[in-house]
Scaffold this active site. Structure first.
Site, PDB file in Angstrom:
ATOM      1  N   GLY A  11      -6.036  -1.090   6.015  1.00 18.10           N
ATOM      2  CA  GLY A  11      -6.347  -1.071   7.447  1.00 18.10           C
ATOM      3  C   GLY A  11      -5.531  -2.094   8.209  1.00 18.10           C
ATOM      4  O   GLY A  11      -6.024  -2.733   9.138  1.00 18.10           O
ATOM      5  N   LYS A  77      10.045  -6.438  25.565  1.00 13.09           N
ATOM      6  CA  LYS A  77      11.131  -7.019  24.767  1.00 13.09           C
ATOM      7  C   LYS A  77      12.420  -6.236  25.052  1.00 13.09           C
ATOM      8  O   LYS A  77      12.448  -5.009  24.875  1.00 13.09           O
ATOM      9  CB  LYS A  77      10.749  -6.928  23.280  1.00 13.09           C
TER      10      LYS A  77
HETATM   11  P1  FAD Z   1      -1.170  -5.314   5.459  1.00 14.47           P
HETATM   12  O1  FAD Z   1      -1.237  -5.804   6.842  1.00 14.47           O
HETATM   13  O2  FAD Z   1      -1.073  -6.332   4.370  1.00 14.47           O
HETATM   14  O3  FAD Z   1      -2.463  -4.445   5.219  1.00 14.47           O
HETATM   15  C1  FAD Z   1      -2.891  -4.102   3.917  1.00 14.47           C
HETATM   16  C2  FAD Z   1      -4.253  -3.505   4.008  1.00 14.47           C
HETATM   17  O4  FAD Z   1      -4.638  -3.035   2.732  1.00 14.47           O
HETATM   18  C3  FAD Z   1      -5.332  -4.468   4.461  1.00 14.47           C
HETATM   19  O5  FAD Z   1      -6.219  -3.820   5.346  1.00 14.47           O
HETATM   20  C4  FAD Z   1      -6.063  -4.817   3.173  1.00 14.47           C
HETATM   21  O6  FAD Z   1      -7.385  -5.182   3.389  1.00 14.47           O
HETATM   22  C5  FAD Z   1      -5.950  -3.481   2.435  1.00 14.47           C
HETATM   23  N1  FAD Z   1      -6.109  -3.608   0.994  1.00 14.47           N
HETATM   24  C6  FAD Z   1      -5.269  -4.177   0.105  1.00 14.47           C
HETATM   25  N2  FAD Z   1      -5.797  -4.101  -1.153  1.00 14.47           N
HETATM   26  C7  FAD Z   1      -6.959  -3.458  -1.031  1.00 14.47           C
HETATM   27  C8  FAD Z   1      -7.975  -3.073  -1.950  1.00 14.47           C
HETATM   28  N3  FAD Z   1      -7.901  -3.361  -3.265  1.00 14.47           N
HETATM   29  N4  FAD Z   1      -9.040  -2.440  -1.478  1.00 14.47           N
HETATM   30  C9  FAD Z   1      -9.174  -2.151  -0.166  1.00 14.47           C
HETATM   31  N5  FAD Z   1      -8.247  -2.485   0.752  1.00 14.47           N
HETATM   32  C10 FAD Z   1      -7.172  -3.130   0.319  1.00 14.47           C
HETATM   33  N6  FAD Z   1       7.386  -6.096  11.175  1.00 14.47           N
HETATM   34  C11 FAD Z   1       7.901  -5.804  12.383  1.00 14.47           C
HETATM   35  O7  FAD Z   1       8.119  -4.637  12.692  1.00 14.47           O
HETATM   36  N7  FAD Z   1       8.186  -6.800  13.271  1.00 14.47           N
HETATM   37  C12 FAD Z   1       8.030  -8.107  12.959  1.00 14.47           C
HETATM   38  O8  FAD Z   1       8.262  -8.961  13.804  1.00 14.47           O
HETATM   39  C13 FAD Z   1       7.573  -8.426  11.658  1.00 14.47           C
HETATM   40  N8  FAD Z   1       7.443  -9.714  11.257  1.00 14.47           N
HETATM   41  C14 FAD Z   1       7.064  -9.974   9.962  1.00 14.47           C
HETATM   42  C15 FAD Z   1       7.097 -11.293   9.488  1.00 14.47           C
HETATM   43  C16 FAD Z   1       6.784 -11.565   8.148  1.00 14.47           C
HETATM   44  C17 FAD Z   1       6.867 -12.965   7.636  1.00 14.47           C
HETATM   45  C18 FAD Z   1       6.376 -10.519   7.306  1.00 14.47           C
HETATM   46  C19 FAD Z   1       5.990 -10.791   5.883  1.00 14.47           C
HETATM   47  C20 FAD Z   1       6.327  -9.221   7.782  1.00 14.47           C
HETATM   48  C21 FAD Z   1       6.698  -8.945   9.088  1.00 14.47           C
HETATM   49  N9  FAD Z   1       6.733  -7.639   9.555  1.00 14.47           N
HETATM   50  C22 FAD Z   1       7.230  -7.364  10.794  1.00 14.47           C
HETATM   51  C23 FAD Z   1       6.205  -6.552   8.730  1.00 14.47           C
HETATM   52  C24 FAD Z   1       4.821  -6.196   9.253  1.00 14.47           C
HETATM   53  O9  FAD Z   1       3.983  -7.312   9.179  1.00 14.47           O
HETATM   54  C25 FAD Z   1       4.234  -5.049   8.417  1.00 14.47           C
HETATM   55  O10 FAD Z   1       5.152  -4.002   8.346  1.00 14.47           O
HETATM   56  C26 FAD Z   1       2.976  -4.533   9.069  1.00 14.47           C
HETATM   57  O11 FAD Z   1       2.086  -5.559   9.392  1.00 14.47           O
HETATM   58  C27 FAD Z   1       2.287  -3.537   8.157  1.00 14.47           C
HETATM   59  O12 FAD Z   1       1.616  -4.159   7.110  1.00 14.47           O
HETATM   60  P2  FAD Z   1       0.754  -3.249   6.167  1.00 14.47           P
HETATM   61  O13 FAD Z   1      -0.232  -2.524   6.997  1.00 14.47           O
HETATM   62  O14 FAD Z   1       1.675  -2.469   5.328  1.00 14.47           O
HETATM   63  O15 FAD Z   1       0.046  -4.293   5.208  1.00 14.47           O
END
Ligand code: FAD
Length: 501
Positions: A11, A77
Site C-alpha cells: 500500500g 516542477k
Molecule cells: P513501498 O513504499 O516500500 O511500499 C511497500 C508496501 O508493501 C508497504 O505498504 C508495505 O507495508 C507493504 N508490505 C511489504 N511487505 C509486506 C508484507 N509482508 N505484508 C503486507 N504488506 C507488506 N521516486 C520518484 O519517482 N521520485 C523521487 O523523487 C524518488 N525519490 C526516492 C528517494 C529514495 C532515497 C528512494 C529509496 C526512492 C525514491 N523514489 C523516488 C522511489 C519511490 O519512493 C518509489 O518508487 C515509490 O515510493 C513506490 O514505492 P513502493 O510502493 O514500491 O514501495
C-alpha cells in the site's frame, strides 16, 4: 484460467497507483480487486518528485488537479537544477520543455549551434521557457494564457508521498477496491504451474487470487522471496547504494521553488523537493566512500531549516529484476527494481508498468506472449534510463574525491558511449526505442555536464542566416514576455491549490 481476482500486495505509491487504475476496469465481468498492506511494516516514505507523464496519469484517472495538489501539499516542477556535477560551482537546469522549435526538420540546438558559430553568444538556455521561469521562480499553466504565439508550459509535481498514497486510497476504495490490513506471512504456490495461489496473513486469514501484483517494496515479497526471479545488479555503473532522507521547515524564509534541486557532494548528491508546507531533503551516497554519519551531517548542514522528522536511512542495490512479470506475478515499484532518484524516474516506471499491464491484460487468462512483451519493453525502458543516469556521474571533470575519480574513469555501457560521441562530433541525438528522455533532455544534460557540441546537422547550414536570426529572436522575445507576465510560483499555489493549514 480466467482472471476474476486481482490481489495487490503493498500500500505504498506503487500499490495505490495500481489499485486506482485497475479500479476503472469496466468489462462487464466481475473482477474483485484486493490490496493487502501492513501498517506495521509501513512504506519507504520517500519519492516526492515526479516528471510530466505523471500529470497525464492523474488526468486519465480524472483527478481534479487543484484538489489533488491541495490534498498532498503539492507544488509545480519545471525541471531539475543540477549543481556541482560537471565541475564544482557549475549549475544547469534539465527542463521539461524543449529548446525553441524545429525549423524545416532541423532540431533547435543545431540551429543554435550554427548561430553560435557565427558569433551569437546567447546561451541555449534562454530559448527554453521552463528554464527561464524556474530561474525567476515564476509559474503559469498553458491554459492560463493559451495563445498560439506563445510556447506551452510543461510541468510535473512535487508531492508528499504519504498524502498522495492516502489520496489514491480514497479514490480506489470509493471504486470498489477492498483493503486488507495485515502482514503476509506465507505464500502458497500451485504445485504444477508454480503460480501464486494464496497469501496467508499473520492472523491466519487467507487471500486467494488469479493475478498478483507485487508492490511490496525492496523486499519483492512475491517476485523474489516466493518466486526467486533473480536480480541484475547495476552497482558497477551506478555506485550509490545508500540514502538518508530528512524533511525540514523553510526557516530561511524562502518560497517553494518550481524545480527540484540535485546538488552533488563528495560521494553522492542531495535532493531538495519543495512542498507547500516543508522541503523534502535527502542525501544519496556511496557507502564505499562515505559513512552514514558523515552523509547525515552534510545533509543537515545544507538544509533550509530544522528537521521535522527523524532521519530515514535507506539501503538499496541499483538494478532490476530479471523478469518483471513472472508466472502470475507482476512486479511494480521498488519490487521491480530501483534506479536512484536523480531524474525522478521511479514513480514514472510504476506509471508505465501499469499502463503496459493494462494494455496487455486479458481477463481470459495469462499467456507467455503477454509476459514476454511486458518483460522486453520494460527491460528496454530501464536500460535507457540507466544510461541517462550514468551520464551525470561519468561525464564530469571533478577530481576532488575518490568517488568522483571512480565515476569519471569507470567503464560505461557502449550504448552510452555511442550517444556521447555522436553528440560531441555533430550534436546528433537519436531517441532510441521510444526511450523516455528526448533530445532536449540529452542536450540539456550533456551540455550541462560540459560536453561541447563539436558540430551541427549539415542541414542547418542550408537555412538563411537572416531568417534564423529572426526566428530565434522571436523565440527569445516571446519567452521573456511570457515569464515577465507570469505570477510567482508561490502566488500561483496560494491562488490555485492552497493546502489546508
Ligand atoms: P513501498 O513504499 O516500500 O511500499 C511497500 C508496501 O508493501 C508497504 O505498504 C508495505 O507495508 C507493504 N508490505 C511489504 N511487505 C509486506 C508484507 N509482508 N505484508 C503486507 N504488506 C507488506 N521516486 C520518484 O519517482 N521520485 C523521487 O523523487 C524518488 N525519490 C526516492 C528517494 C529514495 C532515497 C528512494 C529509496 C526512492 C525514491 N523514489 C523516488 C522511489 C519511490 O519512493 C518509489 O518508487 C515509490 O515510493 C513506490 O514505492 P513502493 O510502493 O514500491 O514501495
Amino acid at each position: 484460467m480466467a482472471i476474476e481476482r486481482i490481489v495487490i500486495v503493498g500500500g505504498g505509491t506503487a500499490g495505490w497507483m495500481a489499485a486506482a487504475t485497475l479500479s476503472r476496469i469496466r468489462t462487464g465481468r466481475d473482477v474483485a480487486i484486493t490490496l493487502v498492506a501492513s501498517e506495521a511494516i509501513g512504506t519507504v516514505g520517500v519519492g516526492e518528485a515526479t516528471i510530466p507523464p505523471f500529470v497525464n496519469f492523474n488526468k486519465l484517472l480524472e483527478i481534479d488537479e487543484a484538489e489533488m495538489l491541495a490534498a498532498v501539499q503539492g507544488t509545480f516542477k519545471l525541471g531539475i537544477q543540477f549543481a556541482n556535477w560537471g565541475k564544482l560551482g557549475d549549475r544547469y537546469i534539465h527542463p521539461f520543455g524543449g529548446y525553441g522549435y524545429e525549423i524545416e526538420g532541423v532540431s533547435f540546438h543545431h540551429l543554435w549551434h550554427r548561430l553560435h558559430a557565427e558569433g551569437d553568444r546567447r546561451p541555449l538556455q534562454v530559448f527554453n521557457l521552463e528554464t527561464l521561469a524556474a530561474h525567476f521562480g515564476k509559474f503559469a499553466r498553458t491554459a492560463d494564457y493559451a495563445s498560439d504565439d506563445l510556447p506551452p508550459m510543461n510541468y510535473a509535481y512535487h508531492i508528499d508521498a504519504g498524502r498522495y498514497a492516502a489520496f489514491l486510497r480514497r479514490y480506489a476504495e470509493a471504486r470498489g477496491v477492498e483493503r486488507r490490513e495485515g502482514r503476509v506471512a506465507d505464500v502458497a504456490l500451485d504445485g504444477e504451474s508454480g503460480f501464486v495461489t494464496t497469501l496467508t496473513l499473520d492472523d491466519g486469514s487467507e487471500i486467494s487470487g488469479d493475478l498478483f501484483i507485487d508492490c511490496s517494496g525492496f523486499r519483492g515479497l512475491l517476485i523474489e522471496q516466493a518466486l526467486g526471479t533473480g536480480y541484475e545488479d547495476w552497482t558497477h555503473w551506478l555506485p550509490c547504494d545508500r540514502a538518508v532522507a530528512l524533511p525540514c521547515n523553510r526557516d530561511d524564509g524562502s518560497e517553494p521553488a518550481p524545480f527540484t534541486r540535485a546538488t552533488a557532494h563528495s560521494a553522492g548528491w542531495q535532493w531538495q523537493v519543495p512542498l507547500q508546507h516543508r522541503n523534502g531533503n535527502g542525501h544519496v551516497y556511496c557507502s564505499e566512500f562515505m559513512a552514514d554519519d558523515e552523509a547525515h551531517d552534510i545533509l543537515v548542514a545544507n538544509m533550509a531549516g530544522k528537521p521535522t522528522a527523524d532521519p530515514n536511512f535507506l539501503r538499496f542495490t541499483t538494478g532490476r529484476r530479471k523478469k518483471f512479470w513472472n508466472r502470475n506475478v507482476v512486479a511494480l515499484g521498488l519490487a521491480a527494481g530501483f534506479m536512484e532518484p536523480l531524474e525522478s524516474t521511479s514513480i514514472h516506471l510504476i506509471n508505465t508498468g501499469i499502463s503496459k499491464l493494462v494494455s496487455v491484460l486479458s481477463l481470459d487468462g495469462i499467456t507467455q506472449v503477454q509476459q514476454d512483451a511486458f518483460n522486453r519493453l520494460t527491460g528496454i525502458e530501464y536500460a535507457r534510463i540507466r544510461d541517462f543516469l550514468i551520464l551525470h556521474y561519468h561525464t564530469t571533470t571533478r577530481d576532488d574525491s575518490e568517488f568522483w575519480n571512480h565515476c569519471r574513469t569507470m567503464a560505461v555501457p557502449d550504448t552510452l558511449t555511442e550517444k556521447t560521441e555522436l553528440f560531441r562530433r555533430s550534436g546528433q541525438i537519436f531517441r532510441e526505442e521510444d526511450e523516455l528522455f528526448n533530445e532536449t533532455s540529452w542536450t540539456a544534460v550533456m551540455t550541462g555536464q560540459g560536453i561541447a557540441m563539436g558540430g551541427h546537422n549539415v542541414m542547418a547550414d542550408g537555412l538563411a542566416l537572416d531568417r534564423l536570426r529572426d526566428e530565434i529572436d522571436g523565440i527569445e522575445k516571446s519567452i521573456r514576455y511570457l515569464v515577465g507576465i507570469m505570477p510567482s510560483h508561490a502566488a500561483y499555489l496560494r491562488k490555485y491549490c492552497p493546502a489546508p493549514a
